[in-house]
Design an enzyme around this catalytic site. Structure first.
Site, PDB file in Angstrom:
ATOM      1  N   THR A   1       0.857  -1.187   0.000  1.00  0.00           N
ATOM      2  CA  THR A   1       0.000   0.000   0.000  1.00  0.00           C
ATOM      3  C   THR A   1       0.895   1.240   0.000  1.00  0.00           C
ATOM      4  O   THR A   1       2.076   1.158   0.350  1.00  0.00           O
ATOM      5  CB  THR A   1      -0.962  -0.019   1.204  1.00  0.00           C
ATOM      6  OG1 THR A   1      -0.202  -0.132   2.401  1.00  0.00           O
ATOM      7  CG2 THR A   1      -1.948  -1.176   1.102  1.00  0.00           C
TER       8      THR A   1
ATOM      9  N   THR B   1       1.619   4.386   1.584  1.00  0.00           N
ATOM     10  CA  THR B   1       2.461   4.874   2.686  1.00  0.00           C
ATOM     11  C   THR B   1       3.347   3.759   3.226  1.00  0.00           C
ATOM     12  O   THR B   1       4.516   3.987   3.550  1.00  0.00           O
ATOM     13  CB  THR B   1       1.591   5.470   3.818  1.00  0.00           C
ATOM     14  OG1 THR B   1       0.828   6.550   3.279  1.00  0.00           O
ATOM     15  CG2 THR B   1       2.443   5.976   4.968  1.00  0.00           C
ATOM     16  N   CYS B   2       2.815   2.565   3.288  1.00  0.00           N
ATOM     17  CA  CYS B   2       3.572   1.423   3.808  1.00  0.00           C
ATOM     18  C   CYS B   2       4.820   1.155   2.967  1.00  0.00           C
ATOM     19  O   CYS B   2       5.896   0.884   3.496  1.00  0.00           O
ATOM     20  CB  CYS B   2       2.687   0.180   3.854  1.00  0.00           C
ATOM     21  SG  CYS B   2       1.147   0.434   4.758  1.00  0.00           S
ATOM     22  N   SER B   3       4.657   1.227   1.657  1.00  0.00           N
ATOM     23  CA  SER B   3       5.767   0.925   0.749  1.00  0.00           C
ATOM     24  C   SER B   3       6.693   2.112   0.504  1.00  0.00           C
ATOM     25  O   SER B   3       7.886   1.925   0.297  1.00  0.00           O
ATOM     26  CB  SER B   3       5.220   0.446  -0.599  1.00  0.00           C
ATOM     27  OG  SER B   3       4.649  -0.837  -0.456  1.00  0.00           O
TER      28      SER B   3
END
Length: 159
Positions: free
Chosen positions: A46, A48-50
């Site tokens: 996703t 922000t996660c990545s």
């Protein structure tokens, strides 16, 4: 009830993504006898996660370990194959991926969120924690839609 600093982690099954394939682990066994920097994301791959969360822990792995962290682990309500692919695409061998495919760990921590509006269903919240021999030493839970206190940089400031 939400987990708090000083609480023992709940003992639930997680699945560790390894080069040899998925490996079931009990959280009590995984966190026993070591100091772990754990971060949770709503989902692998996703935005922000990545783009921010995982890269921060990759970039600061050596810094965290120099401050007494024995292992860095990521968890998400994803299957171990997705977690392994995410680590291969954007992570590092310095990060252990712990799949919480059914959301049992997030639920036992009291740190779930409802991402149904985005087609994600029930997920784990974005957070980070330092776990020392199975006990929560630091806990940083993000407000919905935020990315501040769960970052590797913030954690470094706490160690």
């Amino acid at each position: 009830m939400t987990i708090a600093v000083g609480d023992k982690l709940p003992d639930v099954k997680l699945v560790k993504a390894t080069e040899q394939g998925p490996e079931a682990v009990q959280s009590a066994d995984f966190f026993a006898g070591k100091r772990v920097a754990l971060f949770s994301v709503p989902g692998a791959f996703t935005p922000t996660c990545s783009a921010k969360h995982l890269p921060g822990f990759v970039d600061h792995a050596a810094d965290l370990k120099s401050k007494g962290i024995d292992e860095i682990a990521a968890t998400a309500v994803n299957d171990p194959f997705v977690m392994g692919a995410w680590n291969k695409a954007s992570g590092s061998d310095q990060i252990t991926m712990l799949a919480d495919g059914n959301g049992d760990f997030a639920e036992a921590l009291g740190l779930t969120m409802d991402g149904s509006a985005f087609g994600l269903g029930k997920r784990g919240q974005r957070f980070s924690m330092v776990v020392n021999d199975g006990t929560v030493e630091q806990l940083n839970v993000e407000a919905p839609g935020e990315f501040n206190v769960s970052s590797a940089e913030h954690m470094l400031g706490q160690l």
